[in-house]
Design an enzyme around this catalytic site. Structure first.
Site, PDB file in Angstrom:
ATOM      1  CB  CYS A   1     -21.017 -38.101  38.577  1.00 48.11           C
ATOM      2  SG  CYS A   1     -20.521 -38.493  36.892  1.00 48.11           S
TER       3      CYS A   1
ATOM      4  CG  ASP B   1     -12.698 -42.388  32.526  1.00 43.87           C
ATOM      5  OD1 ASP B   1     -11.689 -43.108  32.552  1.00 43.87           O
ATOM      6  OD2 ASP B   1     -13.861 -42.826  32.612  1.00 43.87           O
TER       7      ASP B   1
ATOM      8  CG  HIS C   1     -14.113 -60.029  41.273  1.00 38.69           C
ATOM      9  ND1 HIS C   1     -14.148 -61.125  40.458  1.00 38.69           N
ATOM     10  CD2 HIS C   1     -14.595 -58.998  40.546  1.00 38.69           C
ATOM     11  CE1 HIS C   1     -14.632 -60.774  39.276  1.00 38.69           C
ATOM     12  NE2 HIS C   1     -14.896 -59.491  39.306  1.00 38.69           N
TER      13      HIS C   1
ATOM     14  NE  ARG D   1     -19.127 -45.670  37.859  1.00 40.30           N
ATOM     15  CZ  ARG D   1     -18.843 -44.919  38.927  1.00 40.30           C
ATOM     16  NH1 ARG D   1     -19.535 -45.061  40.027  1.00 40.30           N
ATOM     17  NH2 ARG D   1     -17.879 -44.023  38.879  1.00 40.30           N
TER      18      ARG D   1
END
Ligand code: PEP
Ligand code: MG
Length: 529
Positions: free
Chosen positions: A488, A441, A181, A285
């Site tokens: 993208c 991906d 994080h 997203r």
């Protein structure tokens, strides 16, 4: 003071120079064991104090920081976390050492986890250990001096958020993770960060940091300082040039217009973003809606978020992606925990089709929001044409229900992300209204190198000929079918890859807002054949 060079892993780009502030692994144990009842009462009070402090911090934080702190709050509120500590207190231990030992065991488990998502959460647990300990012992929170280069094994999100980064500074970690994080926060706030430095020189007082390359000079000499000053001036000139170019339409050196859109992961980003710098939003997203601490968002919360983004962008197009949970993005209570290889599991559209009640609620909110702007709906992780058809049937049902109920709505175009090699190779078989290539991906699945495993990061090259071949195949299918195609993934924001992407036939790229200027500058340097 001897000059020492360090080389770590880049986790957040940018240059910084400053005095080192070392994070000592402080663990004061100053309580003496009272009766088990006293100690249990003290721990309960400290937990309540920590929970109240966190809730107050969440109230004051922006969305991404609040999400991260919500993770800690949910864990602190879960009795399972403190069970071990209360058992040790019952056996005669003091509250502080019982709490530390229980959390140390938990942290060790997280650090040893196979899943990098859980490994990256270990620093959240360290944060929670320290927060409760402070409440128990009355110790003050360690303050990071403004403008300092922080050096430590790891940094917790609370420590990051408590510091004032407006005067510069950087983060150097001997351990750390680029998916933690705190690394995400550093990238979002443009704080340079280098992780995995191994050992840091004892006694070093200052450092020059290049977060883009992972290079660090401890106790620099005069030549280092001169080189750093030159590099900083050059970086500032480049940033100014990029800010200038970001306000203009993108065009190649031979005069071909290219659309540059932005990717959004959090609507709070809109506050400081001028829609004039982009040709629309190429990817929202929508996962940001599903990470709140109040469980899954309802239709109203979703509608309001989509409405806000569409209004900001209007009349430019906005492509909102339906929930892409799973893989490296687990959503508690929704995704499947026990999958051995979540990237190849029930992720994206596969999960949405398996949870039609969650999916149709999102489609309803989207169809309702479609009346306020130029909306396109995009499906993630699509493998087969039948999956797109199943989603289209659900969208048509939702639209028919809204019409029957007299609720204002529109039926937006329905497109697919091309991020599975099978979808790229058969793109022409999909009845999609548009395609958007997810190079992140597509690269990991083509090169069989998980995007969250550092040791295979070298293989994850979006410019690999195999990936470019799949991009060309997708563009060719879009041209034959006469539909729009864009890209993208992060590759679009990498200046070195832009020539290859345009040569592959792409005329539309969607990038993170910080990358708009550099992408347009890279486009201006391309001369198409
Ligand atoms: C991609 O895979 O390239 C993409 C844009 O989606 P995400 O990074 O959210 O998986
Ligand atoms: Mg993806």
């Amino acid at each position: 003071m001897t000059r020492v060079l360090g080389l770590g892993i880049p986790a957040s780009p940018g240059l910084a120079a400053g005095v080192l502030a070392r994070l000592a692994p402080a663990r004061p144990t100053i309580r003496h064991a009272g009766t088990p009842a006293d100690e249990a009462g003290a721990l309960r009070a400290a937990l309540a104090q920590a929970i109240a402090d966190l809730a107050a911090l969440i109230g004051a934080a922006d969305t991404d920081a609040a999400d991260m702190l919500s993770f800690q709050l949910a864990m602190l509120e879960d009795d399972a976390l403190s069970e071990g500590a209360f058992a040790a207190i019952e056996a005669g231990e003091a509250a502080d050492s019982a709490w530390c030992d229980a959390l140390d065991r938990e942290i060790a488990d997280y650090r040893a986890a196979e899943d990098s998502y859980f490994r990256a959460r270990a620093s959240d647990l360290e944060d929670m250990r320290a927060r409760v300990l402070r409440a128990l012992t009355g110790a003050a929170e360690l303050a990071i001096p403004a403008g300092a280069v922080v050096l430590g094994a790891d940094l917790t999100p609370s420590q990051f958020l408590a510091a004032d980064w407006r005067q510069g500074g950087a983060i150097l970690l001997t351990e750390g993770s680029a998916q933690a994080h705190v690394a995400m926060l550093a990238r979002a706030r443009a704080v340079p960060m280098v992780i995995g430095l191994g050992v840091a020189p004892e006694g070093a007082r200052e450092a020059l940091v290049d977060g883009g390359t992972g290079r660090v000079v401890f106790d620099p000499d005069l030549d280092d300082r001169a080189r750093f000053t030159d590099a900083l001036a050059a970086a500032q000139r480049t940033a100014a040039a990029h800010a200038e170019i970001s306000r203009k339409p993108a065009m190649t050196a031979d005069g071909t217009m290219i659309k540059v859109l932005v990717n959004l992961g959090d609507p709070d980003e809109l506050a400081e973003l001028d829609p004039a710098i982009c040709d629309g939003v190429g990817l929202v997203r929508s996962e940001f809606l599903f990470h709140g601490r109040d469980g899954l968002p309802d239709e109203v919360a979703q509608y309001q978020a989509y409405h806000r983004i569409l209004t900001w962008a209007a009349p430019r197009p906005v492509t909102i992606r339906t929930l892409d949970a799973g893989g490296d993005k687990p959503v508690p209570g929704l995704t499947i925990d026990a999958e051995t290889n979540p990237f190849l599991g029930t992720r994206g559209l596969r999960l949405s089709l398996a949870k039609p009640e969650v999916f149709t609620q999102q489609l309803r909110a989207l169809a309702r929001a479609a009346v306020v702007g130029n909306l396109r709906i995009m499906l993630p992780m699509v493998t087969l044409p039948a999956e797109l058809s199943a989603a289209a049937v659900l969208l048509d049902q939702v639209v028919a229900e809204l019409a029957a109920a007299g609720i204002p709505h529109a039926r937006p175009p329905l497109g697919i992300m091309v991020e599975v090699p099978a979808a790229a190779l058969t793109a022409g078989d999909f009845g999609a209204d548009f395609y958007s290539i997810g190079s992140n991906d597509l690269t990991q699945y083509t090169l069989a190198a998980a995007r969250d495993i550092g040791s295979v990061a070298r293989l994850g090259d979006a410019g690999h000929p195999a990936v470019l071949q799949l991009i060309r195949a997708t563009v060719a299918a879009a041209v034959v079918r006469g539909v729009d195609v864009s890209l993208c993934g992060d590759a679009a924001g990498e200046p070195g890859l832009v020539p290859a992407l345009l040569t592959a036939g792409l005329r539309s790229l969607s990038v993170a807002p910080v990358a708009v200027g550099r992408t347009k500058a890279a486009i201006a340097g391309v001369r198409l054949p």
